[in-house]
Write a protein that holds these residues in place. Structure first.
Motif, PDB file in Angstrom:
ATOM      1  N   VAL A  95      -6.847   5.911   5.635  1.00 44.58           N
ATOM      2  CA  VAL A  95      -7.522   5.297   4.475  1.00 44.58           C
ATOM      3  C   VAL A  95      -7.088   3.846   4.288  1.00 44.58           C
ATOM      4  CG1 VAL A  95      -7.749   7.495   3.281  1.00 44.58           C
ATOM      5  CG2 VAL A  95      -5.792   6.020   2.761  1.00 44.58           C
ATOM      6  N   GLY A  96      -5.979   3.468   4.891  1.00 46.47           N
ATOM      7  CA  GLY A  96      -5.526   2.082   4.779  1.00 46.47           C
ATOM      8  C   GLY A  96      -4.039   1.969   5.051  1.00 46.47           C
ATOM      9  N   ASP A  97      -3.558   0.711   5.125  1.00 51.36           N
ATOM     10  CA  ASP A  97      -2.134   0.514   5.366  1.00 51.36           C
ATOM     11  C   ASP A  97      -1.338   0.686   4.075  1.00 51.36           C
ATOM     12  OD1 ASP A  97      -2.524  -1.814   3.882  1.00 51.36           O
ATOM     13  OD2 ASP A  97      -2.588  -3.115   5.642  1.00 51.36           O
ATOM     14  N   GLU A  98      -0.011   0.566   4.189  1.00 49.55           N
ATOM     15  CA  GLU A  98       0.866   0.777   3.036  1.00 49.55           C
ATOM     16  C   GLU A  98       0.502  -0.130   1.870  1.00 49.55           C
ATOM     17  OE1 GLU A  98       5.160   1.103   3.342  1.00 49.55           O
ATOM     18  OE2 GLU A  98       4.956   1.460   5.489  1.00 49.55           O
ATOM     19  N   ASP A  99       0.244  -1.417   2.170  1.00 53.83           N
ATOM     20  CA  ASP A  99      -0.030  -2.370   1.100  1.00 53.83           C
ATOM     21  C   ASP A  99      -1.298  -2.017   0.333  1.00 53.83           C
ATOM     22  OD1 ASP A  99       2.242  -3.790   1.696  1.00 53.83           O
ATOM     23  OD2 ASP A  99       1.228  -5.258   2.964  1.00 53.83           O
ATOM     24  N   LYS A 100      -2.327  -1.590   1.056  1.00 52.48           N
ATOM     25  CA  LYS A 100      -3.584  -1.235   0.395  1.00 52.48           C
ATOM     26  C   LYS A 100      -3.389  -0.042  -0.536  1.00 52.48           C
ATOM     27  CE  LYS A 100      -8.276   0.488   1.248  1.00 52.48           C
ATOM     28  NZ  LYS A 100      -9.272   0.883   2.275  1.00 52.48           N
ATOM     29  N   VAL A 101      -2.713   0.996  -0.033  1.00 56.45           N
ATOM     30  CA  VAL A 101      -2.507   2.200  -0.832  1.00 56.45           C
ATOM     31  C   VAL A 101      -1.569   1.909  -1.996  1.00 56.45           C
ATOM     32  CG1 VAL A 101      -1.615   4.565  -0.805  1.00 56.45           C
ATOM     33  CG2 VAL A 101      -2.965   3.719   1.120  1.00 56.45           C
ATOM     34  N   LEU A 102      -0.548   1.105  -1.759  1.00 55.61           N
ATOM     35  CA  LEU A 102       0.388   0.752  -2.822  1.00 55.61           C
ATOM     36  C   LEU A 102      -0.318   0.002  -3.947  1.00 55.61           C
ATOM     37  CD1 LEU A 102       3.241   0.582  -3.956  1.00 55.61           C
ATOM     38  CD2 LEU A 102       3.612  -1.453  -2.543  1.00 55.61           C
ATOM     39  N   GLU A 103      -1.154  -0.966  -3.580  1.00 56.28           N
ATOM     40  CA  GLU A 103      -1.894  -1.726  -4.593  1.00 56.28           C
ATOM     41  C   GLU A 103      -2.816  -0.820  -5.399  1.00 56.28           C
ATOM     42  OE1 GLU A 103      -5.038  -5.483  -4.886  1.00 56.28           O
ATOM     43  OE2 GLU A 103      -4.004  -5.057  -3.010  1.00 56.28           O
ATOM     44  N   ALA A 104      -3.515   0.083  -4.705  1.00 54.52           N
ATOM     45  CA  ALA A 104      -4.419   1.000  -5.398  1.00 54.52           C
ATOM     46  C   ALA A 104      -3.645   1.938  -6.320  1.00 54.52           C
ATOM     47  CB  ALA A 104      -5.213   1.819  -4.371  1.00 54.52           C
ATOM     48  N   ALA A 105      -2.474   2.393  -5.864  1.00 54.14           N
ATOM     49  CA  ALA A 105      -1.670   3.304  -6.662  1.00 54.14           C
ATOM     50  C   ALA A 105      -1.139   2.624  -7.924  1.00 54.14           C
ATOM     51  CB  ALA A 105      -0.512   3.848  -5.821  1.00 54.14           C
ATOM     52  N   ILE A 106      -0.715   1.380  -7.792  1.00 58.01           N
ATOM     53  CA  ILE A 106      -0.223   0.633  -8.951  1.00 58.01           C
ATOM     54  C   ILE A 106      -1.338   0.461  -9.973  1.00 58.01           C
ATOM     55  CG2 ILE A 106       0.608  -1.610  -9.741  1.00 58.01           C
ATOM     56  CD1 ILE A 106       2.124  -1.863  -7.086  1.00 58.01           C
ATOM     57  N   GLU A 107      -2.517   0.093  -9.496  1.00 59.01           N
ATOM     58  CA  GLU A 107      -3.661  -0.099 -10.396  1.00 59.01           C
ATOM     59  C   GLU A 107      -4.041   1.211 -11.093  1.00 59.01           C
ATOM     60  OE1 GLU A 107      -5.390  -2.806 -11.316  1.00 59.01           O
ATOM     61  OE2 GLU A 107      -3.948  -4.049 -10.230  1.00 59.01           O
ATOM     62  N   ALA A 108      -3.853   2.325 -10.390  1.00 57.95           N
ATOM     63  CA  ALA A 108      -4.235   3.630 -10.943  1.00 57.95           C
ATOM     64  C   ALA A 108      -3.189   4.187 -11.909  1.00 57.95           C
ATOM     65  CB  ALA A 108      -4.475   4.630  -9.815  1.00 57.95           C
ATOM     66  N   GLY A 109      -2.000   3.579 -11.921  1.00 60.91           N
ATOM     67  CA  GLY A 109      -0.953   4.042 -12.828  1.00 60.91           C
ATOM     68  C   GLY A 109       0.013   5.033 -12.229  1.00 60.91           C
ATOM     69  N   ALA A 110       0.111   5.078 -10.897  1.00 60.19           N
ATOM     70  CA  ALA A 110       1.044   5.989 -10.237  1.00 60.19           C
ATOM     71  C   ALA A 110       2.485   5.486 -10.399  1.00 60.19           C
ATOM     72  CB  ALA A 110       0.693   6.114  -8.756  1.00 60.19           C
ATOM     73  N   ASP A 111       3.441   6.354 -10.101  1.00 63.42           N
ATOM     74  CA  ASP A 111       4.857   6.019 -10.257  1.00 63.42           C
ATOM     75  C   ASP A 111       5.527   5.610  -8.952  1.00 63.42           C
ATOM     76  OD1 ASP A 111       4.747   6.633 -12.977  1.00 63.42           O
ATOM     77  OD2 ASP A 111       5.215   8.744 -12.625  1.00 63.42           O
ATOM     78  N   ASP A 112       5.053   6.129  -7.831  1.00 65.61           N
ATOM     79  CA  ASP A 112       5.721   5.875  -6.557  1.00 65.61           C
ATOM     80  C   ASP A 112       4.769   6.182  -5.412  1.00 65.61           C
ATOM     81  OD1 ASP A 112       7.695   5.245  -4.737  1.00 65.61           O
ATOM     82  OD2 ASP A 112       8.873   7.060  -5.037  1.00 65.61           O
ATOM     83  N   VAL A 113       5.018   5.565  -4.271  1.00 67.68           N
ATOM     84  CA  VAL A 113       4.236   5.830  -3.054  1.00 67.68           C
ATOM     85  C   VAL A 113       5.191   5.910  -1.877  1.00 67.68           C
ATOM     86  CG1 VAL A 113       2.432   5.009  -1.490  1.00 67.68           C
ATOM     87  CG2 VAL A 113       2.238   4.558  -3.937  1.00 67.68           C
ATOM     88  N   GLU A 114       4.982   6.886  -1.024  1.00 68.30           N
ATOM     89  CA  GLU A 114       5.730   7.001   0.225  1.00 68.30           C
ATOM     90  C   GLU A 114       4.716   7.077   1.358  1.00 68.30           C
ATOM     91  OE1 GLU A 114       9.759   9.369  -1.021  1.00 68.30           O
ATOM     92  OE2 GLU A 114       7.939  10.562  -0.844  1.00 68.30           O
ATOM     93  N   SER A 115       4.901   6.242   2.365  1.00 60.45           N
ATOM     94  CA  SER A 115       3.931   6.175   3.462  1.00 60.45           C
ATOM     95  C   SER A 115       4.631   6.212   4.804  1.00 60.45           C
ATOM     96  CB  SER A 115       3.112   4.876   3.374  1.00 60.45           C
ATOM     97  OG  SER A 115       2.391   4.790   2.165  1.00 60.45           O
ATOM     98  N   ASP A 116       3.964   6.808   5.774  1.00 64.19           N
ATOM     99  CA  ASP A 116       4.324   6.652   7.176  1.00 64.19           C
ATOM    100  C   ASP A 116       3.028   6.435   7.935  1.00 64.19           C
ATOM    101  OD1 ASP A 116       3.139   9.126   7.579  1.00 64.19           O
ATOM    102  OD2 ASP A 116       5.044  10.216   7.772  1.00 64.19           O
TER     103      ASP A 116
END
Length: 247
Positions: free
Chosen positions: A145-166
């Protein structure tokens, strides 16, 4: 937000994807039926049902199977399942939480205990290991669905607390109360998730050596093979090199 920590799959090894599809569909159907019975049979009005349907779709479960599970709940058919949780220890003292949906507590407890004790572990009392975990919301996406930065940015905008990616997956963590709100927001930017669920996240992870890892994976497979068991959570961390040797 610690968005760049490496995500370790704490539910089961990746090889568990190769389980028989019929057994997997049976578990998914059970969760859909339970979710529909506990709330409205409309996924737009029932967050748990919506999550269960999304999880089924992520595993390519046929639409007819999904609808049959919902219809069964709507008509009051089928067994009445209850949610149960077991806690225990695996090889090397690894902490395990086993979640199940069952229509027979005695059968499920016996099966779970047998799987654990036959594979180098032992059952614990309620609360014996859960104090070392946090109860959180978990939203899972595949790596494509995308790289770490893309998912992290989307998660922050959505109000998530943390993201872990590999390289293979992204795990977005939220509070329990905000899980479905964050999931809906992420769906607008990243599409439907592979999984939306309540999860047990360990406060600390224990690295497991090769001998213990071999037995631990056998134990988790035995639990996964039980129709009543829905999810197995643990605080283990198996190094990539060990996983490669174990296949």
């Amino acid at each position: 937000m610690a968005g760049h920590s490496k995500f370790k799959n704490i539910m089961h090894r990746k090889g568990a994807q190769d389980k028989k599809r019929s057994a997997m569909f049976s578990k998914l159907s059970r969760e859909i039926t339970v979710a529909a019975k506990m709330g409205l049979p409309d996924p737009d009005m029932n967050p748990r049902l919506r999550a269960a349907i999304n999880a089924a779709k992520a595993q390519s479960m046929p639409k007819d199977n999904i609808q049959r599970a919902i219809d069964k709940a709507s008509k009051g058919e089928g067994e009445n399942y209850e949610e149960v949780r077991y806690e225990g220890f695996g090889p090397g003292g690894v902490a395990l939480i086993v979640e199940a949906l069952t229509d027979n507590r005695n059968r499920t407890a016996t099966n779970v205990r047998t799987a654990i004790t036959k594979n180098g572990g032992n059952m614990g009392a309620s609360g014996s290991v859960s104090h070392g975990f946090e109860r959180l919301g978990l939203i899972e996406y595949p790596g494509h669905v995308g790289d770490e930065d893309k998912v992290l940015e989307a998660a922050i905008e959505a109000g998530a607390d943390d993201v872990e990616s590999d390289g293979d997956s992204h795990a977005v963590w939220t509070s329990v109360d905000s899980l479905h709100e964050v999931a809906r927001a992420l769906e607008q930017t990243l599409g439907a998730a592979d999984g939306v669920k309540l999860a047990w996240r360990p406060n600390m992870r224990a690295e497991v050596g090769e001998d213990d890892a071999r037995l631990l994976l056998k134990l988790i497979d035995a639990l996964d093979d039980d129709d009543d068991v829905q999810t197995v959570w643990g605080n283990y961390d198996i190094p990539d090199a060990v996983m490669e040797r174990l296949g």
